[in-house]
Write a protein that holds these residues in place. Structure first.
Motif, mmCIF file in Angstrom:
data_model
loop_
_atom_site.group_PDB
_atom_site.id
_atom_site.type_symbol
_atom_site.label_atom_id
_atom_site.label_comp_id
_atom_site.label_asym_id
_atom_site.label_seq_id
_atom_site.Cartn_x
_atom_site.Cartn_y
_atom_site.Cartn_z
ATOM 1 N N GLY A 1 -7.287 15.534 12.039
ATOM 2 C CA GLY A 1 -5.841 15.330 12.027
ATOM 3 C C GLY A 1 -5.264 15.631 10.657
ATOM 4 N N LYS A 2 -3.978 15.325 10.515
ATOM 5 C CA LYS A 2 -3.299 15.552 9.244
ATOM 6 C C LYS A 2 -2.928 14.228 8.607
ATOM 7 C CE LYS A 2 -0.574 18.443 11.229
ATOM 8 N NZ LYS A 2 0.595 19.207 11.662
ATOM 9 N N GLN A 3 -2.934 14.205 7.295
ATOM 10 C CA GLN A 3 -2.408 13.039 6.586
ATOM 11 C C GLN A 3 -1.319 13.534 5.638
ATOM 12 O OE1 GLN A 3 -4.697 10.667 3.559
ATOM 13 N NE2 GLN A 3 -4.264 9.042 5.020
ATOM 14 N N ILE A 4 -0.105 13.082 5.910
ATOM 15 C CA ILE A 4 1.034 13.520 5.107
ATOM 16 C C ILE A 4 1.499 12.366 4.222
ATOM 17 C CG2 ILE A 4 3.387 14.432 5.192
ATOM 18 C CD1 ILE A 4 2.716 15.667 7.874
ATOM 19 N N VAL A 5 1.544 12.621 2.918
ATOM 20 C CA VAL A 5 1.972 11.590 1.976
ATOM 21 C C VAL A 5 3.354 11.949 1.454
ATOM 22 C CG1 VAL A 5 1.420 10.390 -0.162
ATOM 23 C CG2 VAL A 5 -0.423 11.170 1.324
ATOM 24 N N LEU A 6 4.303 11.042 1.647
ATOM 25 C CA LEU A 6 5.691 11.283 1.256
ATOM 26 C C LEU A 6 6.103 10.367 0.120
ATOM 27 C CD1 LEU A 6 6.795 11.045 4.947
ATOM 28 C CD2 LEU A 6 7.168 13.136 3.652
ATOM 29 N N ASP A 7 6.702 10.936 -0.916
ATOM 30 C CA ASP A 7 7.345 10.123 -1.955
ATOM 31 C C ASP A 7 8.818 10.037 -1.615
ATOM 32 O OD1 ASP A 7 5.497 9.181 -3.752
ATOM 33 O OD2 ASP A 7 5.336 11.115 -4.769
ATOM 34 N N LEU A 8 9.297 8.817 -1.435
ATOM 35 C CA LEU A 8 10.672 8.641 -0.982
ATOM 36 C C LEU A 8 11.516 7.939 -2.026
ATOM 37 C CD1 LEU A 8 9.853 7.339 2.599
ATOM 38 C CD2 LEU A 8 10.650 9.632 2.003
ATOM 39 N N ASP A 9 12.765 8.327 -2.092
ATOM 40 C CA ASP A 9 13.728 7.686 -2.982
ATOM 41 C C ASP A 9 14.469 6.590 -2.211
ATOM 42 O OD1 ASP A 9 15.057 7.223 -5.268
ATOM 43 O OD2 ASP A 9 16.503 8.864 -5.043
ATOM 44 N N ILE A 10 13.691 5.686 -1.625
ATOM 45 C CA ILE A 10 14.243 4.579 -0.843
ATOM 46 C C ILE A 10 13.558 3.305 -1.318
ATOM 47 C CG2 ILE A 10 14.516 3.607 1.477
ATOM 48 C CD1 ILE A 10 14.266 6.428 2.609
ATOM 49 N N GLU A 11 14.337 2.262 -1.552
ATOM 50 C CA GLU A 11 13.746 1.026 -2.070
ATOM 51 C C GLU A 11 13.333 0.064 -0.958
ATOM 52 O OE1 GLU A 11 12.976 0.498 -5.297
ATOM 53 O OE2 GLU A 11 13.644 2.576 -5.493
ATOM 54 N N ASP A 12 14.104 0.096 0.133
ATOM 55 C CA ASP A 12 13.873 -0.878 1.202
ATOM 56 C C ASP A 12 12.756 -0.418 2.144
ATOM 57 O OD1 ASP A 12 14.737 -3.294 2.677
ATOM 58 O OD2 ASP A 12 15.211 -1.818 4.238
ATOM 59 N N LYS A 13 11.799 -1.312 2.361
ATOM 60 C CA LYS A 13 10.623 -0.961 3.156
ATOM 61 C C LYS A 13 10.981 -0.609 4.604
ATOM 62 C CE LYS A 13 5.849 -2.536 3.257
ATOM 63 N NZ LYS A 13 4.847 -3.446 2.683
ATOM 64 N N GLU A 14 11.864 -1.422 5.173
ATOM 65 C CA GLU A 14 12.238 -1.214 6.569
ATOM 66 C C GLU A 14 13.006 0.095 6.759
ATOM 67 O OE1 GLU A 14 14.347 -4.225 9.542
ATOM 68 O OE2 GLU A 14 12.928 -5.178 8.161
#
Lengths: 80, 80
Positions: free
Chosen positions: B39-52
């Protein structure tokens, strides 16, 4: 016993597939994406009962075939 | 915030890449491999503070672009 091998590009190695995905996400309106890196997740079903033995065997598989250790790192997780 | 999306083929969907890897492992002497799924594993860096909020956004990304939900399933992990 089941083993999961996550294989990802080493830091500093360019990831064109990740870059393309980032652009595609941006063009779809996802503006909060700073970086995308794409790796592989390999799930192995093993006929080995011992956890330690399974780990050693999978480590060897990763070194010899699954990962390209020049540009990739990996981590191994033994489950069940 | 960092998100990891694991994408894998649904059960019953043929995985020729996994099959080829299994054969290659066997020919290298790894005889205890019963099955290999890739399968694939995609790692995203996000500019979002809230987990939900991050989870919801990544879920949408997976649905619209990252996964082919006809043949693939995914799980999302929010880290940090």
């Amino acid at each position: 016993m089941k083993a999961i091998v996550n294989i990802y590009l080493k830091e500093g190695v360019l990831d064109p597939q990740g870059k393309a995905t980032k652009h595609a996400l941006e063009s779809l309106g996802f503006k909060n994406v700073q970086d995308v890196r794409i790796g592989k997740q390999i799930v192995l079903d093993l006929d080995i009962e011992d956890k330690e033995e399974a780990y050693k065997e999978v480590e060897q598989m990763a070194q010899t075939l699954l990962a390209n250790t020049v540009i990739e790192d990996y981590n191994i997780e033994i489950v069940q």
